[in-house]
Design an enzyme around this catalytic site. Structure first.
Site, short mmCIF file in Angstrom:
data_model
loop_
_atom_site.label_atom_id
_atom_site.label_comp_id
_atom_site.label_asym_id
_atom_site.label_seq_id
_atom_site.Cartn_x
_atom_site.Cartn_y
_atom_site.Cartn_z
N TYR A 126 0.76 -1.10 0.00
CA TYR A 126 -0.10 0.10 -0.09
C TYR A 126 0.73 1.17 0.02
O TYR A 126 0.28 2.49 -0.54
CB TYR A 126 -0.95 0.17 1.27
CG TYR A 126 -2.27 -0.59 1.31
CD1 TYR A 126 -2.30 -2.06 0.78
CD2 TYR A 126 -3.46 0.13 1.38
CE1 TYR A 126 -3.58 -2.65 0.70
CE2 TYR A 126 -4.76 -0.51 1.26
CZ TYR A 126 -4.59 -2.11 0.82
OH TYR A 126 -5.93 -2.70 0.90
N LYS A 170 2.94 -15.48 2.46
CA LYS A 170 3.15 -15.97 1.17
C LYS A 170 4.71 -16.25 1.13
O LYS A 170 5.49 -16.07 0.03
CB LYS A 170 2.62 -15.53 -0.01
CG LYS A 170 2.48 -16.08 -1.45
CD LYS A 170 1.61 -17.14 -1.42
CE LYS A 170 1.57 -17.86 -2.89
NZ LYS A 170 0.81 -19.10 -2.83
N ASP A 207 -6.56 -7.22 3.96
CA ASP A 207 -7.64 -6.65 3.13
C ASP A 207 -8.48 -7.24 2.85
O ASP A 207 -9.72 -7.30 2.98
CB ASP A 207 -6.92 -5.41 2.25
CG ASP A 207 -8.26 -4.62 1.68
OD1 ASP A 207 -9.02 -4.13 2.23
OD2 ASP A 207 -7.97 -4.55 0.31
N ASP A 247 -12.29 -9.07 4.34
CA ASP A 247 -13.83 -8.96 3.37
C ASP A 247 -14.51 -10.55 3.39
O ASP A 247 -15.52 -10.62 3.63
CB ASP A 247 -13.47 -8.44 1.80
CG ASP A 247 -13.87 -7.18 2.02
OD1 ASP A 247 -13.81 -6.31 3.04
OD2 ASP A 247 -14.38 -6.53 0.86
C1 IPM Z 1 -10.37 -1.22 3.98
C2 IPM Z 1 -10.55 -0.52 2.48
C3 IPM Z 1 -9.53 0.14 2.36
C4 IPM Z 1 -8.18 -0.66 2.48
C5 IPM Z 1 -9.47 1.19 1.04
C6 IPM Z 1 -10.93 1.89 1.02
C7 IPM Z 1 -8.42 1.88 0.87
O1 IPM Z 1 -10.76 -1.59 1.65
O2 IPM Z 1 -10.21 -0.51 4.98
O3 IPM Z 1 -10.47 -2.34 4.10
O4 IPM Z 1 -7.82 -1.07 1.28
O5 IPM Z 1 -7.34 -0.52 3.30
MG MG Z 2 -10.73 -3.60 2.58
#
Ligand code: IPM
Ligand code: MG
Length: 356
Positions: free
Chosen positions: A141, A186, A243, A247
């Site tokens: 990032y 990884k 990240d 999800d």
């Molecule tokens: C999260 C979001 C952010 C990230 C984005 C909006 C930059 O997906 O907080 O998980 O990737 O960290």
């Molecule tokens: Mg995210």
């Protein structure tokens, strides 16, 4: 106690869910006799429109001066053209970096009442209670980005100290829980992962011999997470793997809309945000699930203000609302009878304990 909270509603459904989180925090403060000063500040796409900067200096200054930051969500189609000069996301990354909140805690708990909201089988989900500790201020990032006409690259870089501090944060958390840490990397391909694995192994052996450590490759972790989620306690991983996996993990709980997060650094100040995005498709309709934002408020009370009893009361109120059958549309799997954002917030509020 008195505390100052910088509130960054952001874009899309951000302002809608933040309104409910604010109402819940105000109610908790009133009932437990605290004084919370909440100040709203422009951030994300809204701040690009108003100030041509997703993180205006005044917003950053207010966040620095605050005891905690409560954030909604940022982004949307308006600001995401491939050649956009200013992006809401860059404001969020800068905020995390400037405040030094390198440890992103994302707890995933399956509410018994919601076993039917998930697409996974109830017997797989029963008793799931895990926490991701995602490294938040390093890795791909933040590495150098380069682009020319025919190629592009993003540098993924990690330093020993960055790995040490996130592993310590995760291990301390594991110590308060079931003393089991899974480190995800990884290492069969990436050099950063080989460093990650070596540092993790050393820190755990030297400083946390009482916490069981397991290494897992990220692809296998993605699979085990939905195959046997109950086996996980604390999971620590680098920025981008965290990240993606969080999800995925949110689907254990039934909806992305339920999950809160806390981003912490060395001091007490933290950034608290639901893990969901700005959901432009449903923004402005008053149907978003405010629980992730409300539960982020609970984490704020616990981690930045040291108000564990109050945090617990708010979490119990969310649980009670869900147990009573209160559901936003994301939890209804297409069935009718869902509550809007306001009504769901109200369902939580009305279940907060009265003092005495
Ligand atoms: C999260 C979001 C952010 C990230 C984005 C909006 C930059 O997906 O907080 O998980 O990737 O960290
Ligand atoms: Mg995210």
């Amino acid at each position: 106690m008195r505390a100052r909270i910088a509130v960054l509603p952001g874009d899309g459904i951000g302002p809608e869910v933040i309104a409910e989180a604010r109402a819940c925090l105000a109610a908790v403060a009133q009932r437990f006799g605290h004084e919370l000063e909440l100040t709203e500040l422009p951030f994300g796409g809204a701040a690009i429109d108003a100030h041509r900067d997703p993180l205006p200096p005044a917003t950053l200054a207010a966040c620095r001066a605050a005891d905690a930051v409560l954030l909604g969500a940022i982004g949307g189609p308006k600001w995401s053209a491939p050649d956009a000069a200013l992006r809401p996301e860059s404001g969020l990354l800068r905020l995390r970096k400037e405040l030094g909140v390198y440890a992103n805690l994302r707890p995933v708990r399956v509410h018994a009442a919601l076993a039917d909201a998930s697409t996974l089988k109830p017997e797989v989900l029963a008793g799931v209670d895990l926490v991701f500790v995602r490294e938040l201020t390093g890795g791909i990032y933040f590495g150098e980005k380069r682009r020319d006409a025919t190629s592009a690259s993003d540098l993924c870089e990690y330093h020993v100290e960055e790995i040490e501090r996130i592993v310590r944060a995760a291990a301390r958390l594991a110590r308060e829980r079931r003393r089991a840490l899974t480190s995800i990397d990884k290492a069969n391909v990436l050099e950063t992962s080989r460093l990650w694995r070596a540092v993790t192994t050393r820190v755990m052996r030297e400083e946390f011999p009482d916490v069981a450590l397991e290494h897992m490759l990220v692809d296998a972790a993605a699979m085990h997470l939905i195959h046997r989620p109950r086996d996980f306690d604390v999971l620590v991983t680098e920025n981008m793997f965290g990240d993606i996996l969080t999800d995925e993990a949110s689907m254990l709980a039934g909806s992305l809309g339920l999950l809160p997060s806390a981003s912490l650094g060395e001091g007490r100040r933290g950034v608290y945000e639901p893990i969901h995005g700005s959901a432009p498709d449903i923004a402005g309709r008053g149907v978003a699930n405010p629980c992730g934002a409300i539960l982020s408020g609970a984490l704020l009370l616990r981690h930045s203000l040291g108000l564990a009893r109050e945090a617990h009361a708010l979490e119990r109120a969310v649980e009670a609302a869900l147990a009573s059958g209160a559901r936003t549309a994301d939890l209804c799997a297409g069935r009718p009878g869902s509550l809007g954002t306001r009504a769901m917030g109200e369902a939580v509020l009305s279940r907060l304990p009265t003092p005495g």
